[in-house]
Design a protein around this motif. Structure first.
Motif, short mmCIF file in Angstrom:
data_model
loop_
_atom_site.label_atom_id
_atom_site.label_comp_id
_atom_site.label_asym_id
_atom_site.label_seq_id
_atom_site.Cartn_x
_atom_site.Cartn_y
_atom_site.Cartn_z
N ILE A 25 -0.06 4.38 -14.17
CA ILE A 25 0.96 3.85 -13.77
C ILE A 25 1.02 2.27 -13.71
O ILE A 25 -0.07 1.65 -13.72
N SER A 26 2.08 1.70 -14.00
CA SER A 26 2.19 0.16 -13.71
C SER A 26 3.36 -0.16 -13.03
O SER A 26 4.35 0.33 -12.90
N VAL A 27 2.93 -1.14 -12.07
CA VAL A 27 3.93 -1.56 -11.00
C VAL A 27 4.16 -3.23 -11.58
O VAL A 27 3.34 -4.08 -11.37
N ASP A 28 5.25 -3.50 -12.10
CA ASP A 28 5.37 -4.68 -12.75
C ASP A 28 6.85 -5.34 -12.75
O ASP A 28 7.69 -4.57 -13.28
N PRO A 29 7.36 -5.96 -11.93
CA PRO A 29 6.49 -6.80 -11.04
C PRO A 29 6.38 -6.43 -9.66
O PRO A 29 6.91 -5.61 -9.20
N VAL A 30 5.01 -6.55 -9.09
CA VAL A 30 4.98 -6.54 -7.50
C VAL A 30 5.82 -7.37 -7.05
O VAL A 30 5.82 -8.44 -7.06
N THR A 31 6.91 -6.64 -6.02
CA THR A 31 7.81 -7.51 -5.31
C THR A 31 7.30 -7.79 -3.87
O THR A 31 6.28 -7.23 -3.51
N ARG A 32 8.12 -8.67 -3.26
CA ARG A 32 7.75 -9.07 -1.74
C ARG A 32 6.31 -9.77 -1.69
O ARG A 32 5.48 -9.64 -0.84
N ILE A 33 6.33 -10.61 -2.81
CA ILE A 33 5.17 -11.69 -2.83
C ILE A 33 5.65 -12.84 -3.65
O ILE A 33 6.85 -12.88 -3.90
N GLU A 34 4.77 -13.77 -3.59
CA GLU A 34 5.15 -15.19 -4.26
C GLU A 34 4.58 -15.07 -5.82
O GLU A 34 3.36 -14.88 -5.76
N GLY A 35 5.40 -15.10 -6.91
CA GLY A 35 4.89 -15.15 -8.31
C GLY A 35 4.90 -13.66 -8.66
O GLY A 35 5.57 -12.71 -8.21
N HIS A 36 4.29 -13.75 -10.02
CA HIS A 36 4.44 -12.52 -10.69
C HIS A 36 3.43 -11.83 -10.95
O HIS A 36 2.27 -12.35 -11.66
N LEU A 37 3.11 -10.64 -10.33
CA LEU A 37 1.85 -9.85 -10.27
C LEU A 37 2.17 -8.56 -10.95
O LEU A 37 3.07 -7.81 -10.71
N ARG A 38 1.12 -8.00 -11.88
CA ARG A 38 1.15 -6.55 -12.36
C ARG A 38 -0.06 -5.94 -12.00
O ARG A 38 -1.01 -6.40 -12.22
N SER B 230 5.36 -7.34 4.16
CA SER B 230 4.44 -5.94 3.97
C SER B 230 4.77 -4.73 5.03
O SER B 230 4.70 -3.82 4.95
N ALA B 231 5.63 -5.08 6.14
CA ALA B 231 5.92 -4.02 6.98
C ALA B 231 6.75 -3.02 6.45
O ALA B 231 6.62 -1.83 6.98
N LEU B 232 7.37 -3.14 5.52
CA LEU B 232 8.25 -2.32 4.93
C LEU B 232 7.48 -1.15 4.16
O LEU B 232 7.92 -0.40 3.71
N ASP B 233 6.06 -1.35 3.95
CA ASP B 233 5.20 -0.46 3.33
C ASP B 233 4.98 0.64 4.35
O ASP B 233 4.39 1.60 4.08
N TRP B 234 4.83 0.34 5.66
CA TRP B 234 4.79 1.21 6.93
C TRP B 234 6.08 1.65 7.58
O TRP B 234 5.64 2.78 8.35
N VAL B 235 7.19 1.20 7.41
CA VAL B 235 8.32 1.33 8.44
C VAL B 235 9.32 1.52 7.52
O VAL B 235 9.76 1.25 6.34
N ASP B 236 9.88 2.97 7.83
CA ASP B 236 11.27 3.30 7.31
C ASP B 236 12.38 3.11 7.95
O ASP B 236 12.76 3.61 9.14
N VAL B 237 13.11 2.11 7.29
CA VAL B 237 14.10 1.64 8.07
C VAL B 237 15.24 2.51 8.32
O VAL B 237 16.04 2.43 9.16
N VAL B 238 15.78 3.40 7.19
CA VAL B 238 16.52 4.39 7.20
C VAL B 238 16.20 5.31 8.44
O VAL B 238 17.21 5.76 9.23
N SER B 239 15.07 5.55 8.68
CA SER B 239 14.65 6.48 9.72
C SER B 239 15.04 5.92 11.16
O SER B 239 15.45 6.84 12.09
N ALA B 240 15.10 4.68 11.22
CA ALA B 240 15.50 4.10 12.37
C ALA B 240 16.96 4.32 12.91
O ALA B 240 17.21 4.26 14.14
N LEU B 241 17.66 4.85 12.05
CA LEU B 241 19.08 5.09 12.49
C LEU B 241 19.22 6.72 13.08
O LEU B 241 20.09 6.87 13.92
N GLN B 242 17.95 7.44 13.20
CA GLN B 242 17.82 8.46 13.94
C GLN B 242 17.19 8.28 15.25
O GLN B 242 17.04 9.34 15.99
#
Length: 567
Positions: A6-19, A113-125
């Motif tokens: 698998i390739s994650v390209d680009p990795v987002t929520r960072i500064e710059g371009h990382l694959r 990085s919090a959004l890797d652990w926090v489910d924003v949609v779940s907060a509606l419940q």
């Protein structure tokens, strides 16, 4: 057995371009490659220029890590000249880097990085009353009440109904690795929004002292350009110092009552993730926050820890420390540069030689730094472990208390070895923020006392002798060890190299084919859904990547690279 790439390209929520490329087998990562996708050419631009101007250019390495490059650059020139700087200048610099560090750590945890652990949609419940009960059990923060949480929930609902989710639009919501209850998710979303205000307060401190941010304007080789006069409206005076203290106090409330409890809660609720993400356990940090003009006494210690063994800690004592100078090297065996060498940064080169992605040869614009010929992890975890090993009482106290509170919430004892993990890096970053806040207070009080004693000096003019001088400047930046290396000849820059935190951590395999820290930390991570590799992001984001610092984009043909539309 077969594996899936698998390739994650680009990795987002960072500064710059990382694959990031990973081989997945039986639901876990068995191999990984970290590839920086831009070329940094700042070192080449600096050749032949006046060393006093270098810090202005090096700030442009990145739009986030501006202050840190300025600090490391002036320290490099000052080390080459063996130049002491006035105490006021040290203290003003210390306030700037502490404020910048706190800003950076708040932004990283909540907004990157919090959004890797926090489910924003779940907060509606979530039930706002139950959310308030949970939050109040963790902290007495004034906004931890049902009314505030209900208002935040309504805001999120309006975003959803209007289709204006922004960065929330493409998260891995509902992913099976997301385990927080709705109430914890709502609490985290509310604090995410509040964090925007408090990171701004930290940035205001930097802007007042540095004239602006990003890209501060007050530094100079030999000190700072801040004129000091308590009674003059056009200088650093009592009014501005008093306002800085107000901002410090407001910032401290958030750091103590929100950031720390939130990290403790997430670590406890995701305790099953504590075994994952260790990787390279050689840790490197440097001392910072000098208390004297020579840079030999520091508020925060640093050093080297091999193989995660704190009993083998070797301290780095001062600016220009030969232990650090003699053992930092960079390899380009797996990088897109001309040649195949491992050298001290003093002899480093930045000559591009692109060959496309070759997993057994060159596959990144990032070089591979080593310390004592081994890869090393840098960053807040390395910094906190070094301070513990050095006996730093504040760090030990904050860390001991946090581990105890995590254990109480998780219902099990949490040992210090749990820090060797993705979540451990988040906890260490938060502990470091508490120490940075202590430093804000200490160095603010020291600056006020020194000015009150009648010392208004802030600059010592440098003198450049004939011949060659070499020096390096280091700084324990938010993402870890940053060092700038300079060779000066007859008052002009002959060579310049920046070895940055994300070069240490994001680097590809080194001259001995040992995996870099990102790569090693990904091994054995679970992957529940290959099409939504949330777990890869969790570990990579825990380092707080800044690939703009590690590499830079350049096109000799001056072709248009990207268009950005301003709305």
């Amino acid at each position: 057995m077969t594996s899936t790439r698998i390739s994650v390209d680009p990795v987002t929520r960072i500064e710059g371009h990382l694959r990031i490329d990973c081989d997945i087998q039986d639901g876990k990562v068995v191999n990984a490659w970290s590839s920086g996708q831009m070329w940094r050419g700042i070192e080449t631009i600096l050749i032949g220029r006046d060393p006093r101007d270098a810090w202005l250019y090096t700030q442009r390495i990145c739009g986030v890590c501006t202050t840190v490059h300025a600090i490391a650059s002036v320290r490099a020139v000052e080390d080459a000249l063996k130049l002491d700087i006035p105490l006021n200048a040290q203290l003003i610099r210390n306030l700037i880097i502490a404020a910048h560090g706190i800003h950076d750590h708040i932004v990283h945890f909540y907004h990157l990085s919090a959004l890797d652990w926090v489910d924003v949609v779940s907060a509606l419940q979530a039930d706002p009353q139950a959310t308030a009960k949970l939050a109040q059990s963790l902290s007495d923060w004034p906004n931890n009440n049902a009314r505030h949480f209900a208002e935040v929930q309504a805001r999120v609902k309006r975003f959803v109904e209007n289709g204006q989710l922004g960065i929330f639009a493409h998260g891995y919501w509902g992913h099976p690795a997301m385990k927080l209850p709705p109430e914890a998710n709502l609490m985290a979303v509310a604090h995410y929004l509040e964090a925007m205000d408090y990171q701004r307060k930290s940035n205001q401190i930097t802007a007042i002292l540095g004239s602006k941010t990003p890209h501060i304007q007050n530094l100079a080789v030999g000190g700072v350009a801040n004129a000091i006069n308590p009674d003059d409206q056009s200088t650093l005076n009592l009014e501005r110092l008093a306002y800085i203290r107000t901002l410090i106090d407001e910032l401290g409330a958030f750091v103590r009552q929100v950031y720390l409890p939130d990290v403790i809660a997430i670590a406890a609720l995701y305790a099953d993730w504590l075994p994952y993400g260790a990787g390279v356990m050689n840790y490197l940090s440097v001392p910072d926050f000098p208390r004297n003009t020579a840079g030999t006494d520091f508020a925060m210690p640093g050093g080297y820890i091999p193989a995660g063994d704190l009993t083998r800690f070797q301290a780095i004592q001062q600016f220009g420390d030969p232990f650090f100078e003699q053992h930092v090297k960079e390899s380009i065996k797996h990088s897109w540069y001309q040649g195949d060498w491992t050298r001290s940064p003093y002899q480093g080169e930045t000559i591009p030689a692109y060959t496309d992605f070759q997993e057994t040869a060159a596959y990144s614009w990032v070089k591979s730094p080593t310390f004592l010929d081994e890869p090393a992890q840098v960053g807040p975890l390395a910094n906190v472990l070094a301070m513990v090993a050095a006996g730093h009482s504040g760090t030990i106290g904050y860390l001991t208390d946090a581990l105890k509170r995590i254990g109480a919430l998780a219902g099990t004892e949490i040992p210090m070895t749990a820090l060797h993990s993705s979540l451990g890096r988040h906890l260490a970053r938060c502990i470091r923020t508490q120490v940075l806040y202590d430093n804000l207070i200490e160095h603010y009080d020291a600056l006020v006392a020194n000015i009150a004693g009648g010392d208004y000096t802030s600059f010592n003019a440098p003198v450049f002798p004939k011949g060659e001088q070499m020096g390096f400047g280091f700084h324990e930046a938010p993402r870890g060890v940053l060092s700038h290396w300079i060779v000066i000849e007859n008052g002009k820059i002959k060579n310049y190299q920046a070895v940055v935190p994300s070069t240490w951590n994001a680097g590809p395999r080194n001259q001995n084919d040992a995996l870099g820290p990102y790569e090693a930390a990904l091994l054995d991570n679970p992957i529940l859904e290959e099409s939504r590799p949330l777990e890869v992001l969790r570990t990579v984001h825990s380092f707080d990547p800044c690939l703009a610092c590690a590499v830079h984009l350049h096109d000799n043909e001056r072709r248009e690279i990207v268009q950005v539309r301003a709305l």
